[in-house]
Design a protein around this motif. Structure first.
Motif, PDB file in Angstrom:
ATOM      1  N   ALA A   1      32.558  21.241  31.641  1.00 27.23           N
ATOM      2  CA  ALA A   1      31.780  20.225  32.346  1.00 27.23           C
ATOM      3  C   ALA A   1      31.185  19.199  31.380  1.00 27.23           C
ATOM      4  CB  ALA A   1      30.683  20.876  33.169  1.00 27.23           C
ATOM      5  N   ARG A   2      30.675  19.691  30.242  1.00 25.30           N
ATOM      6  CA  ARG A   2      30.098  18.768  29.257  1.00 25.30           C
ATOM      7  C   ARG A   2      31.166  17.847  28.673  1.00 25.30           C
ATOM      8  NH1 ARG A   2      27.097  23.399  27.649  1.00 25.30           N
ATOM      9  NH2 ARG A   2      28.591  23.796  25.978  1.00 25.30           N
ATOM     10  N   GLN A   3      32.331  18.414  28.380  1.00 26.35           N
ATOM     11  CA  GLN A   3      33.404  17.601  27.817  1.00 26.35           C
ATOM     12  C   GLN A   3      33.882  16.564  28.818  1.00 26.35           C
ATOM     13  OE1 GLN A   3      36.835  19.833  26.562  1.00 26.35           O
ATOM     14  NE2 GLN A   3      37.717  18.122  25.430  1.00 26.35           N
ATOM     15  N   LEU A   4      34.016  16.957  30.072  1.00 23.53           N
ATOM     16  CA  LEU A   4      34.427  16.017  31.115  1.00 23.53           C
ATOM     17  C   LEU A   4      33.412  14.897  31.254  1.00 23.53           C
ATOM     18  CD1 LEU A   4      36.196  15.135  33.506  1.00 23.53           C
ATOM     19  CD2 LEU A   4      34.892  16.742  34.934  1.00 23.53           C
ATOM     20  N   GLN A   5      32.148  15.252  31.311  1.00 25.45           N
ATOM     21  CA  GLN A   5      31.098  14.248  31.436  1.00 25.45           C
ATOM     22  C   GLN A   5      31.118  13.287  30.247  1.00 25.45           C
ATOM     23  OE1 GLN A   5      27.000  15.694  31.255  1.00 25.45           O
ATOM     24  NE2 GLN A   5      26.465  14.328  32.939  1.00 25.45           N
ATOM     25  N   HIS A   6      31.307  13.829  29.047  1.00 31.55           N
ATOM     26  CA  HIS A   6      31.331  13.001  27.831  1.00 31.55           C
ATOM     27  C   HIS A   6      32.503  12.016  27.856  1.00 31.55           C
ATOM     28  CE1 HIS A   6      30.971  11.869  23.632  1.00 31.55           C
ATOM     29  NE2 HIS A   6      32.224  12.226  23.425  1.00 31.55           N
ATOM     30  N   LEU A   7      33.701  12.490  28.230  1.00 31.67           N
ATOM     31  CA  LEU A   7      34.860  11.609  28.263  1.00 31.67           C
ATOM     32  C   LEU A   7      34.712  10.507  29.306  1.00 31.67           C
ATOM     33  CD1 LEU A   7      37.836  14.118  27.848  1.00 31.67           C
ATOM     34  CD2 LEU A   7      37.044  12.428  26.197  1.00 31.67           C
ATOM     35  N   LEU A   8      34.153  10.860  30.457  1.00 31.29           N
ATOM     36  CA  LEU A   8      33.953   9.847  31.495  1.00 31.29           C
ATOM     37  C   LEU A   8      32.889   8.831  31.085  1.00 31.29           C
ATOM     38  CD1 LEU A   8      34.168  12.003  34.748  1.00 31.29           C
ATOM     39  CD2 LEU A   8      35.919  10.522  33.765  1.00 31.29           C
ATOM     40  N   GLN A   9      31.859   9.293  30.387  1.00 35.52           N
ATOM     41  CA  GLN A   9      30.841   8.370  29.880  1.00 35.52           C
ATOM     42  C   GLN A   9      31.451   7.395  28.873  1.00 35.52           C
ATOM     43  OE1 GLN A   9      27.898  11.184  28.456  1.00 35.52           O
ATOM     44  NE2 GLN A   9      26.534  10.776  30.178  1.00 35.52           N
ATOM     45  N   GLU A  10      32.278   7.931  27.981  1.00 37.19           N
ATOM     46  CA  GLU A  10      32.931   7.077  26.976  1.00 37.19           C
ATOM     47  C   GLU A  10      33.746   5.974  27.627  1.00 37.19           C
ATOM     48  OE1 GLU A  10      35.317   9.424  24.339  1.00 37.19           O
ATOM     49  OE2 GLU A  10      33.775   9.405  22.781  1.00 37.19           O
ATOM     50  N   LYS A  11      34.422   6.305  28.721  1.00 40.80           N
ATOM     51  CA  LYS A  11      35.273   5.346  29.416  1.00 40.80           C
ATOM     52  C   LYS A  11      34.540   4.595  30.518  1.00 40.80           C
ATOM     53  CE  LYS A  11      39.732   7.570  28.528  1.00 40.80           C
ATOM     54  NZ  LYS A  11      40.424   6.368  28.021  1.00 40.80           N
ATOM     55  N   GLN A  12      33.222   4.832  30.619  1.00 42.83           N
ATOM     56  CA  GLN A  12      32.392   4.202  31.650  1.00 42.83           C
ATOM     57  C   GLN A  12      32.978   4.439  33.042  1.00 42.83           C
ATOM     58  OE1 GLN A  12      32.130   0.091  30.254  1.00 42.83           O
ATOM     59  NE2 GLN A  12      30.272   0.569  29.114  1.00 42.83           N
ATOM     60  N   GLN A  13      33.356   5.687  33.285  1.00 45.96           N
ATOM     61  CA  GLN A  13      33.983   6.047  34.553  1.00 45.96           C
ATOM     62  C   GLN A  13      33.177   7.055  35.362  1.00 45.96           C
ATOM     63  OE1 GLN A  13      37.903   7.376  33.401  1.00 45.96           O
ATOM     64  NE2 GLN A  13      38.766   5.331  33.624  1.00 45.96           N
ATOM     65  N   LEU A  14      31.954   7.343  34.965  1.00 49.16           N
ATOM     66  CA  LEU A  14      31.133   8.240  35.770  1.00 49.16           C
ATOM     67  C   LEU A  14      30.803   7.577  37.101  1.00 49.16           C
ATOM     68  CD1 LEU A  14      28.591   9.821  33.258  1.00 49.16           C
ATOM     69  CD2 LEU A  14      30.290  11.044  34.623  1.00 49.16           C
ATOM     70  N   ASN A  15      30.829   8.370  38.160  1.00 50.99           N
ATOM     71  CA  ASN A  15      30.483   7.862  39.479  1.00 50.99           C
ATOM     72  C   ASN A  15      28.971   7.655  39.539  1.00 50.99           C
ATOM     73  OD1 ASN A  15      30.082   7.394  42.234  1.00 50.99           O
ATOM     74  ND2 ASN A  15      31.716   8.798  42.824  1.00 50.99           N
ATOM     75  N   GLN A  16      28.543   6.424  39.750  1.00 54.28           N
ATOM     76  CA  GLN A  16      27.117   6.099  39.749  1.00 54.28           C
ATOM     77  C   GLN A  16      26.489   6.181  41.143  1.00 54.28           C
ATOM     78  OE1 GLN A  16      25.644   5.796  36.877  1.00 54.28           O
ATOM     79  NE2 GLN A  16      27.546   5.778  35.698  1.00 54.28           N
ATOM     80  N   ASN A  17      27.292   6.488  42.152  1.00 53.47           N
ATOM     81  CA  ASN A  17      26.745   6.621  43.498  1.00 53.47           C
ATOM     82  C   ASN A  17      25.762   7.780  43.560  1.00 53.47           C
ATOM     83  OD1 ASN A  17      28.328   4.532  44.317  1.00 53.47           O
ATOM     84  ND2 ASN A  17      29.867   5.787  45.342  1.00 53.47           N
ATOM     85  N   ASN A  18      24.750   7.633  44.404  1.00 56.28           N
ATOM     86  CA  ASN A  18      23.766   8.693  44.569  1.00 56.28           C
ATOM     87  C   ASN A  18      24.164   9.705  45.632  1.00 56.28           C
ATOM     88  OD1 ASN A  18      21.954   7.707  42.606  1.00 56.28           O
ATOM     89  ND2 ASN A  18      21.140   6.205  44.053  1.00 56.28           N
ATOM     90  N   SER A  19      25.180   9.381  46.408  1.00 56.54           N
ATOM     91  CA  SER A  19      25.603  10.285  47.472  1.00 56.54           C
ATOM     92  C   SER A  19      26.425  11.440  46.897  1.00 56.54           C
ATOM     93  CB  SER A  19      26.421   9.529  48.515  1.00 56.54           C
ATOM     94  OG  SER A  19      27.550   8.922  47.903  1.00 56.54           O
ATOM     95  N   LYS A  20      26.405  12.569  47.599  1.00 61.18           N
ATOM     96  CA  LYS A  20      27.136  13.750  47.144  1.00 61.18           C
ATOM     97  C   LYS A  20      28.628  13.525  47.305  1.00 61.18           C
ATOM     98  CE  LYS A  20      27.424  18.765  47.786  1.00 61.18           C
ATOM     99  NZ  LYS A  20      27.312  19.044  46.346  1.00 61.18           N
ATOM    100  N   GLY A  21      29.392  13.882  46.266  1.00 54.03           N
ATOM    101  CA  GLY A  21      30.830  13.700  46.295  1.00 54.03           C
ATOM    102  C   GLY A  21      31.525  14.735  47.163  1.00 54.03           C
TER     103      GLY A  21
END
Length: 253
Positions: free
Chosen positions: A211-231
């Motif tokens: 989970a940490r690695q996934l979050q880090h890679l998505l942050q690097e690519k600015q691809q984290l979902n910024q929506n506040n709603s539950k996925g």
């Protein structure tokens, strides 16, 4: 780009344990899970067979416009991840691996690692065991049949008892501080494994690291979902009739 789903796949239902943890740790993300139950288990296949199936699944998930891939299968990670990264250089690909290093980092000296035969035999795992063998006691145990038990519905307690006797019987009296569940099917049996060994034993799955690695890679690519709603989580598989079982396990875990 941020609202694209994350693709997660496994040889069968085991990866749902990883999927559940990812959805809890990254609650805003959309996930698409693909379980390859038709071809389970991967642990008794060749490296090439596992790679070919993994590549076919990645290609399928790309048709769903995924922004990243999580290989929620220890065997597929060991056998195919590096080649897949070369095949798809622009696609973040993360894999789950036996959490032996996690146990070692927590100061445990006597560790039992459970996994598939293929995972245990691959050079990457063997290299790690060799690295720490002089300072740690590491018991590596292949457990053929345990993943199949989870795939089949986990409704034969006598069979599970026989499997645990076969794989864990001689470790009941050994000094153990931690057990590594090196197959994503095994966490569904964590309670039974703990009870068989000792309820005080530490259990390591590798979820947090993935989970940490996934979050880090998505942050690097600015691809984290910024929506506040539950996925949302979408469950797919090579045996569509198994999808209700997938849903049951997702809610159970």
């Amino acid at each position: 780009m941020n609202v694209q789903p994350i693709g997660v796949f496994d040889s069968g239902v085991g990866g749902i344990s990883t999927l559940k943890k990812l959805s809890q740790l990254l609650p805003n993300e959309q996930f698409i899970f693909y379980g390859d139950s038709l071809h389970a288990p991967y642990g008794d296949k060749t490296i090439e067979e596992v790679y070919n199936r993994s590549k076919e699944i990645v290609d399928y998930l790309l048709t769903k416009n995924v922004k990243a891939i999580v290989i929620a299968c220890n065997t597929a990670t060991s056998a195919a991840k590096e080649r897949l990264i070369r095949d798809y250089p622009e696609l973040p690909i993360i894999g789950i691996e036996p959490a032996l290093k996690e146990a070692i980092d927590q100061g445990e000296k006597h560790i039992l690692v459970l996994g598939t035969q293929l995972t245990m035999n691959l050079p990457k795992y063997q290299k790690m065991v060799t690295k720490y063998a002089h300072t740690h006691t590491i018991h590596s145990v292949a457990c053929p049949g345990l993943a199949e038990y989870v795939e089949s519905g986990m409704n034969q307690p006598q069979l599970l008892s026989q499997l645990l006797d076969e794989f864990l019987g001689k470790y009941q009296d050994k000094e153990l501080e931690g057990v590594v569940l090196g197959c994503t099917h095994y966490p569904f049996l964590e309670k039974e494994i703990r009870t068989y060994l000792t309820t005080n034993i530490s259990v390591h799955t590798g979820y947090q690291g993935v989970a940490r690695q996934l979050q880090h890679l998505l942050q690097e690519k600015q691809q984290l979902n910024q929506n506040n709603s539950k996925g949302a989580v979408t469950l797919l598989g090579s045996k569509p009739k198994e999808i209700p079982y997938y849903q049951q396990l997702f809610e159970f875990f």
